[in-house]
Design a protein around this motif. Structure first.
Motif, PDB file in Angstrom:
ATOM      1  N   GLY A  35      -6.795 -10.558  -4.168  1.00 25.23           N
ATOM      2  CA  GLY A  35      -7.099  -9.166  -4.504  1.00 25.23           C
ATOM      3  C   GLY A  35      -6.262  -8.144  -3.755  1.00 25.23           C
ATOM      4  O   GLY A  35      -6.202  -6.977  -4.162  1.00 25.23           O
ATOM      5  N   ASP A  36      -5.606  -8.544  -2.672  1.00 25.32           N
ATOM      6  CA  ASP A  36      -4.763  -7.603  -1.924  1.00 25.32           C
ATOM      7  C   ASP A  36      -3.617  -7.084  -2.793  1.00 25.32           C
ATOM      8  O   ASP A  36      -3.225  -5.926  -2.686  1.00 25.32           O
ATOM      9  CB  ASP A  36      -4.181  -8.259  -0.668  1.00 25.32           C
ATOM     10  CG  ASP A  36      -5.249  -8.671   0.328  1.00 25.32           C
ATOM     11  OD1 ASP A  36      -6.333  -8.052   0.353  1.00 25.32           O
ATOM     12  OD2 ASP A  36      -4.989  -9.624   1.082  1.00 25.32           O
TER      13      ASP A  36
ATOM     14  N   LEU B 215      -6.051   0.053   1.906  1.00 23.87           N
ATOM     15  CA  LEU B 215      -5.847  -1.376   2.101  1.00 23.87           C
ATOM     16  C   LEU B 215      -5.684  -1.738   3.575  1.00 23.87           C
ATOM     17  O   LEU B 215      -6.206  -2.762   4.025  1.00 23.87           O
ATOM     18  CB  LEU B 215      -4.648  -1.867   1.283  1.00 23.87           C
ATOM     19  CG  LEU B 215      -4.433  -3.372   1.241  1.00 23.87           C
ATOM     20  CD1 LEU B 215      -5.636  -4.092   0.630  1.00 23.87           C
ATOM     21  CD2 LEU B 215      -3.162  -3.709   0.469  1.00 23.87           C
TER      22      LEU B 215
ATOM     23  N   ASN C 113       0.800  -1.229   0.000  1.00 21.85           N
ATOM     24  CA  ASN C 113       0.000   0.000   0.000  1.00 21.85           C
ATOM     25  C   ASN C 113       0.833   1.280   0.000  1.00 21.85           C
ATOM     26  O   ASN C 113       0.472   2.251   0.649  1.00 21.85           O
ATOM     27  CB  ASN C 113      -0.993  -0.017   1.173  1.00 21.85           C
ATOM     28  CG  ASN C 113      -0.336  -0.156   2.533  1.00 21.85           C
ATOM     29  OD1 ASN C 113       0.762  -0.676   2.668  1.00 21.85           O
ATOM     30  ND2 ASN C 113      -1.028   0.325   3.555  1.00 21.85           N
TER      31      ASN C 113
ATOM     32  N   SER D  12      -5.080  -4.343  -5.328  1.00 24.37           N
ATOM     33  CA  SER D  12      -6.125  -3.447  -4.834  1.00 24.37           C
ATOM     34  C   SER D  12      -6.113  -2.135  -5.611  1.00 24.37           C
ATOM     35  O   SER D  12      -5.081  -1.466  -5.703  1.00 24.37           O
ATOM     36  CB  SER D  12      -5.905  -3.158  -3.348  1.00 24.37           C
ATOM     37  OG  SER D  12      -6.793  -2.154  -2.915  1.00 24.37           O
TER      38      SER D  12
END
Length: 193
Positions: free
Chosen positions: A158-159, A168, A44, A162
């Motif tokens: 999906g992480d 996240l 992220n 994203s």
């Protein structure tokens, strides 16, 4: 370290108590965890650098946002890429024969950036490129876990891709079926509460 105790493929989610600015509200996917140490990438931390500016042949496969992510504070001049194989079972029982892709966990795998992108284009879901990585020496991560710096949770395919990486941290915590879901509401600045 036994296979059962390996954290490879799991997520480290920074606790609010973690004060290292490199990992403030970080979500780290662990790519390798064994007796020699641990390697992962922060999922992220998007940068302003477009994938097309540094790896133009791969730009078409990059997911949104199509930018390079800062994978961690180590080796910022190196790049690695992750992609999910669409339709791959979560348990990863599918074929291993995708040239240029190496399974990390389930449908998530490392992409060989030296391979021709057209070789992988038909196989891969969206690609995510990382500059640098996060690394821990043998036992270092375990010490941080004992100190309460990280939550360890399961990853989802999906992480990696994203579309809203800035959210996240909260999203991963919110989906937990425990008191961790409440941590998602922790304010950015507790003194303003």
């Amino acid at each position: 370290m036994t296979e059962a105790s390996s954290l490879t493929g799991r997520l480290l989610v920074a606790t609010p108590a973690l004060t290292d600015p490199n990992f403030d509200r970080a979500v780290v996917l662990l790519l390798d965890h064994d007796e020699d140490g641990t390697l992962g990438v922060v999922l992220n931390r998007p940068t302003q650098v477009e994938v097309s500016a540094v790896l133009e042949p791969w730009a078409e496969l990059a997911g949104s946002p199509a930018v390079v992510f800062q994978g961690g504070p180590v080796s910022l001049d190196s790049a690695l890429a992750l992609a999910v194989l669409p339709g791959e079972p979560a348990g990863g029982a599918g074929p291993e024969g995708v040239l240029g892709w190496r399974r990390v966990h389930g449908a998530i795998g490392l992409v060989d950036l030296e391979a021709p992108p057209e070789l992988l284009a038909a196989e891969l879901g969206s690609l995510r490129v990382f500059a640098g990585y996060a690394g821990w020496t043998s036992g270092q991560l375990e010490d941080e876990l004992v100190d309460g710096a990280w939550y360890v949770v399961d990853s989802e395919a999906g992480d990696v891709s994203s579309p809203d990486p800035e959210r996240l941290w909260r999203a991963v915590l919110r989906r937990q079926r425990s008191e961790l879901a409440m941590v998602a509401t922790y304010p950015d600045d507790p003194s303003m509460n």
